[in-house]
Design a protein around this motif. Structure first.
Motif, short mmCIF file in Angstrom:
data_model
loop_
_atom_site.label_atom_id
_atom_site.label_comp_id
_atom_site.label_asym_id
_atom_site.label_seq_id
_atom_site.Cartn_x
_atom_site.Cartn_y
_atom_site.Cartn_z
N ARG A 619 0.84 -1.21 0.00
CA ARG A 619 0.00 0.00 0.00
C ARG A 619 0.87 1.26 0.00
O ARG A 619 0.60 2.21 -0.71
CB ARG A 619 -0.89 0.03 1.24
CG ARG A 619 -1.96 -1.03 1.24
CD ARG A 619 -3.31 -0.35 1.14
NE ARG A 619 -4.40 -1.30 1.12
CZ ARG A 619 -5.26 -1.41 0.12
NH1 ARG A 619 -5.14 -0.64 -0.95
NH2 ARG A 619 -6.25 -2.26 0.18
N ASP A 622 2.42 1.87 -3.32
CA ASP A 622 1.46 2.34 -4.34
C ASP A 622 1.48 3.86 -4.47
O ASP A 622 0.96 4.41 -5.44
CB ASP A 622 0.04 1.91 -3.96
CG ASP A 622 -0.22 0.48 -4.39
OD1 ASP A 622 0.60 -0.04 -5.18
OD2 ASP A 622 -1.21 -0.11 -3.92
N GLN A 624 -0.05 6.38 -3.01
CA GLN A 624 -1.33 7.08 -3.16
C GLN A 624 -1.27 8.44 -2.47
O GLN A 624 -0.54 8.61 -1.49
CB GLN A 624 -2.44 6.25 -2.51
CG GLN A 624 -2.76 4.98 -3.28
CD GLN A 624 -3.38 5.29 -4.62
OE1 GLN A 624 -4.30 6.09 -4.71
NE2 GLN A 624 -2.84 4.68 -5.66
N GLY A 659 -5.59 7.43 -0.49
CA GLY A 659 -6.06 6.76 -1.70
C GLY A 659 -7.57 6.65 -1.65
O GLY A 659 -8.25 7.58 -1.23
N ASP A 660 -8.09 5.48 -2.03
CA ASP A 660 -9.53 5.30 -1.92
C ASP A 660 -9.86 4.27 -0.86
O ASP A 660 -10.93 3.71 -0.83
CB ASP A 660 -10.11 4.87 -3.29
CG ASP A 660 -9.50 3.56 -3.73
OD1 ASP A 660 -8.65 3.01 -2.99
OD2 ASP A 660 -9.87 3.08 -4.82
N ARG A 673 2.18 11.87 0.08
CA ARG A 673 1.93 10.62 -0.65
C ARG A 673 2.52 9.48 0.19
O ARG A 673 3.55 9.64 0.85
CB ARG A 673 2.59 10.65 -2.03
CG ARG A 673 2.10 11.80 -2.90
CD ARG A 673 2.64 11.65 -4.32
NE ARG A 673 1.98 10.56 -5.02
CZ ARG A 673 0.90 10.71 -5.77
NH1 ARG A 673 0.36 11.90 -5.93
NH2 ARG A 673 0.37 9.67 -6.38
N THR A 674 1.88 8.32 0.12
CA THR A 674 2.31 7.23 1.00
C THR A 674 3.75 6.79 0.75
O THR A 674 4.41 6.27 1.64
CB THR A 674 1.38 6.01 0.86
OG1 THR A 674 1.38 5.59 -0.50
CG2 THR A 674 -0.02 6.33 1.32
#
Ligand code: ALA
Length: 880
Positions: A619, A622, A624, A659-660, A673-674
């Motif tokens: 995650r 990613d 996000q 993110g979502d 951002r992650t």
């Protein structure tokens, strides 16, 4: 009419008359000065006071309320409840007395169908308007209208209502229903409040009061606040004796009956317990659903006490299994329609309630053990009373409430020294108070806060800012200035420093003025929204009023910020992997380090932990975006935001979205951002009490450092094993351990053979002393070896024989003597036999049994001489 119909009828009635139906607010109140939400109007305090503009002028609610003062009375009669549902309609400066009374009368007589002739009404003594409306407007006969003052002789409020905290208040008018002669004598509510049951209170909110119910001002607008207990209306409409017989509480009484195998209504003693179990089960389930966790203070303590009281009553009726699981299930089933938060938090409620029950059941067992000891002690000493110390200890260590100890003691025919108990409790409170006082100069800090107002927080956007020092405390006391070496608390008008909160640690950094420098070590929230900077003046002097440059330590903040985002990702991953019940129960978000506590009933296996770590890192990779924004609570909730405990409808809340997949209410700082977190490394997983687990993890460069430490350790182990390659290290280690084991067993065999030979040799060299066979020898070894040889040798010298062995090591001498049973029977014991020799080597004989003795001394050089004297000693002991 069942409870759900009454609730619906009430809300629809007012909706049709222009009221906005607003959901119940949480039991964790938003109004200051309250422990728990105690009235429907709590969530509307700012609208009633006129400090906030209401988004609607009329509202209606079914509100969860909780009243603590009567907690101990619950169960002992059928009247008191802690938790109940309050139906209410509200006007914020819109309609006033006339409409409020007319609406209430219409709803009661037309919709609920209660006969006008059964109604009685009270009004505030000087409220001529209300009286006129009731008599002339509604047609109530004057003999059913009662005038009452503000307080009764016990100081209980009568026809003046306030929150029992500072806030809006006003005179009120109550509606009573006559339930008929079966319930008591005639004469109205002044005579009997059982027969004449209050079902509705209409408050004409026109004043503001302080925390002592003293009116301090008139409100800018006149408001209406009403409250009607759903349970009482149900009692009247269902024509039953008490709330416990209505369809609202009856299912819980039934659950309690089933668990305890008792029948409600047969025996008063059982009924008390059944009512406590039913009432407290409902109250505690609702409390947990709103995010109250058992603890030793505040509302957490209210919850803990009630759970314990409930469990105690179940145990005393002989229930040996956990009762919370089925009780919680009944509450959720009965009420989830009206209160969806119950179903939404089902797993969480079960988890918290059962853990607390299990934990307490253990303590309860131990406490009962102590109680029984104390009873035995009291009875043995002929006393008819249990000491205050015993009651206090049961309370302090085992959580036995005074009431419980009293009841248990009574069953044993004992009383409790209540004065002694009260004195010890008072002393404990004093200790706590002194400890609190030592804590902080809260008074001076409060003064600074009151003058400076809330600090403006700039730290979401920047790490440096220009500001003014609005207040300064040195050693807890307010000062104008502080010099080098002084420990200070500083308040600025604006600051980029994040105050500890939401698990995230406070910022560190520097505050620089033209004349001095403060190293800030921590930042926290003070009274009234003040941000307090804690630190030391490291150069020059700083003064209140100075201009100051505030700079947050950027590396520390960045490392903390990475941890915070990592925490949200970890939380999300845990729920996804372990299930929805895995909820955050606490956290520490520190630079490069995270401690995350959550609800889960068993340890997380290594495989699952690795999977969690892997998913969380995927995650993060990613990359996000992380978005933070302010919005209304309604919107946040519609987006599925978590951690909605204690927030209020209409509140602006800060939402952090990743993110979502993750959306949480959070006031902390986060990366953009992650990918900036880079790495999350789980270091450990452990239990922190039943039902709660803790994960400790490292983030960013600190995670890498942790990995490096592990790598270095592995390298060292590899090298020490001479494995050459870490891959082969585990196999090498296993082989090495197996080899050591084999060698040890071989060595043992060799030693045993050697010893047998030694025994044989010493036996062969035994001398005869007046018919007794005596073996005296030196050998290498420690106490164990000497004893082994001595006892084996003794057997070879039966029937009358003695052994004395000596050893020298590190300059010290050791002696062991053994005598056969036949020799001991003749009066010669091992301790006696070596007493002289022990003295020769400068020590003392340590004989434990007549047939085996040890002695040690500091003079190894005298060992030979000591042994040489043994035959003569034996001869002497034999009387020769
Ligand atoms: N706030 C009023 C009460 O709780 C209606 O009785």
């Amino acid at each position: 009419m069942d409870g759900d119909t009454i609730r619906r009828t009430f809300l629809e009635f007012f909706e049709q008359r222009g009221h906005r139906v607003v959901p119940s607010s949480s039991l964790i109140p938003t109004a200051p000065g309250l422990l728990l939400t105690n009235a429907g109007m709590n969530q509307f305090v700012p609208y009633l006071l006129g400090t906030e503009r209401p988004p609607y002028l009329r509202a209606a609610t079914a509100q969860k309320v909780f009243r603590t003062p009567d907690i101990d009375l619950v169960g002992h009669d059928a009247r008191h409840l802690t938790f109940f549902e309050m139906l209410g309609n509200f006007s914020f400066g819109d309609y006033f007395k006339e409409d409020a009374i007319r609406y209430a009368h219409e709803l009661v007589t037309k919709e609920l169908g209660i006969d006008h002739d059964r109604l009685w009404v009270t009004v505030f003594e000087s409220d001529a308007d209300a009286e006129a409306i009731w008599l002339d407007g509604v047609g109530l006969p004057p003999d059913r209208l009662v005038r009452r003052g503000k307080f009764d002789s016990d100081g209980e409020s009568l026809n003046f209502w306030w929150m029992h905290a500072a806030g809006p208040c006003g005179p009120c008018s109550e509606i009573y229903v006559d339930r008929g002669p079966a319930y008591g004598p005639d004469g109205g509510p002044d005579v009997d409040e059982e027969r004449f049951l209050e079902i509705w209170n209409l408050v004409f909110m026109q004043d503001e009061c302080d925390e002592h119910a003293e009116v301090v001002r008139e409100l800018p607008r006149k408001n209406i606040d009403t409250g009607s207990s759903l349970e009482r209306v149900a009692v009247v409409l269902q024509d039953v004796a008490s709330a416990f017989d209505t369809d609202l509480l009856r299912p819980l009484v039934a659950s309690a009956e089933e668990l305890t195998e008792r029948v409600y209504g047969r025996q008063e003693r059982d009924d008390v317990s059944l009512r406590i179990i039913a009432e407290h089960a409902r109250a505690t389930t609702f409390l947990i659903a709103d995010g109250v966790l058992p603890s030793n203070e505040g509302r957490g303590y209210v919850l803990r006490r009630m759970l314990r009281r409930l469990v105690t009553h179940a145990r005393r009726l002989g229930v040996a299994v956990d009762v919370m699981p089925s009780l919680v299930a009944t509450v959720i089933e009965r009420f989830h329609g009206a209160y969806p938060e119950l179903a939404a938090n089902q797993a969480f409620i079960h988890q918290v309630a059962t853990s607390e029950e299990e934990g307490f059941a253990r303590t309860y067992r131990q406490g009962m053990g102590v109680f029984e000891e104390e009873v035995a002690k009291a009875k043995a000493s002929g006393s008819k009373r249990l000491s205050g110390e015993a009651a206090f200890r049961l309370h302090d260590t085992f959580g036995f409430q005074e009431q419980l100890t009293l009841e248990l003691a009574r069953e044993q025919g004992l009383e409790v020294d209540a004065d002694g108990f009260a004195r010890l409790m008072q002393e404990q409170r004093e200790r706590a108070r002194r400890a609190r006082k030592r804590g902080e100069g809260a008074g001076d800090l409060g003064e600074v806060a009151a003058e400076g107002g809330p600090t403006e927080f700039l730290g979401y956007e920047r790490l440096d800012a220009d500001a003014h020092i609005v207040g300064l405390l040195r050693d807890g006391a307010r000062e104008d200035s502080a010099g080098e070496g002084d420990r200070v608390l500083l308040a600025l008008d604006r600051t980029p420093f994040y105050a500890e909160g939401g698990g995230q640690v406070g910022d560190a950094g520097t505050i620089r003025t033209a004349t001095g420098l403060v190293q800030v070590t921590d930042t926290r929230l003070g009274p009234g929204g003040t941000i307090v900077h804690e630190g030391v003046v490291t150069a020059g002097e700083v003064r209140a009023g100075d201009e100051a440059g505030a700079s947050v330590d950027p590396a520390r903040r960045e490392a903390t910020t990475r941890s915070h985002t990592a925490t949200h990702v970890l939380h999300h991953t845990l729920r996804q992997t372990l299930g929805e019940h895995a909820r955050q129960a606490g956290s520490l978000v520190a630079p490069g380090r995270v401690r995350f506590d959550f609800t889960h009933y068993e340890s997380v296996p290594r495989d699952a932990l690795e999977e969690i770590e892997a998913i969380a890192n995927r995650r993060l990779a990613d990359d996000q975006p992380v978005r933070a924004y302010e919005t209304t609570l309604e919107f946040a909730r519609s987006q599925g935001a978590m951690a909605l405990f204690g927030e209020k409808y209409g509140d602006l809340v800060r939402v952090v979205e990743i993110g979502d997949y993750s959306i949480e209410l959070c006031g902390g700082t986060h990366v953009h951002r992650t990918g900036e977190v880079a790495l999350l490394r789980v270091a450990s997983e452990s239990s922190i009490g039943s039902g709660f687990r803790r994960i400790e993890a490292l983030t960013g460069p600190d995670a890498l450092a942790h990995v490096n430490v592990e790598r270095r350790l592995l390298e060292e182990v590899t090298e020490a094993l001479g494995a050459g390659d870490p891959q082969t290290a585990p196999e090498r280690a296993r082989q090495a351990l197996a080899r050591i084991k084999q060698l040890e067993s071989e060595l043992g065999a060799i030693r045993r053979t050697a010893r047998t030979q030694e025994v044989e040799r010493f036996a062969a060299s035994a001398q005869d002393v007046a018919g007794v066979r005596l073996a005296v020898a030196r050998m290498p070894g420690g106490a164990d070896e000497l004893r082994e040889v001595a006892t084996a040798l003794r057997k070879r010298l039966e029937p009358e024989g003695a052994v004395v062995l000596g050893a020298a090591a590190d300059g010290k001498a050791l002696l062991v003597a053994a005598c056969t049973a036949a020799l001991v029977a003749r009066g010669v014991t091992a301790p006696n036999l070596i007493a002289e020799a022990a003295a020769t080597v400068g020590g003392k004989g340590g004989g434990r049994t007549p047939d085996l003795a040890f002695a040690g001394g500091s003079r190894a050089d005298a060992l030979d001489a000591a042994l040489a004297g043994i035959p003569a000693r034996l001869l002497g002991l034999l009387g020769g």
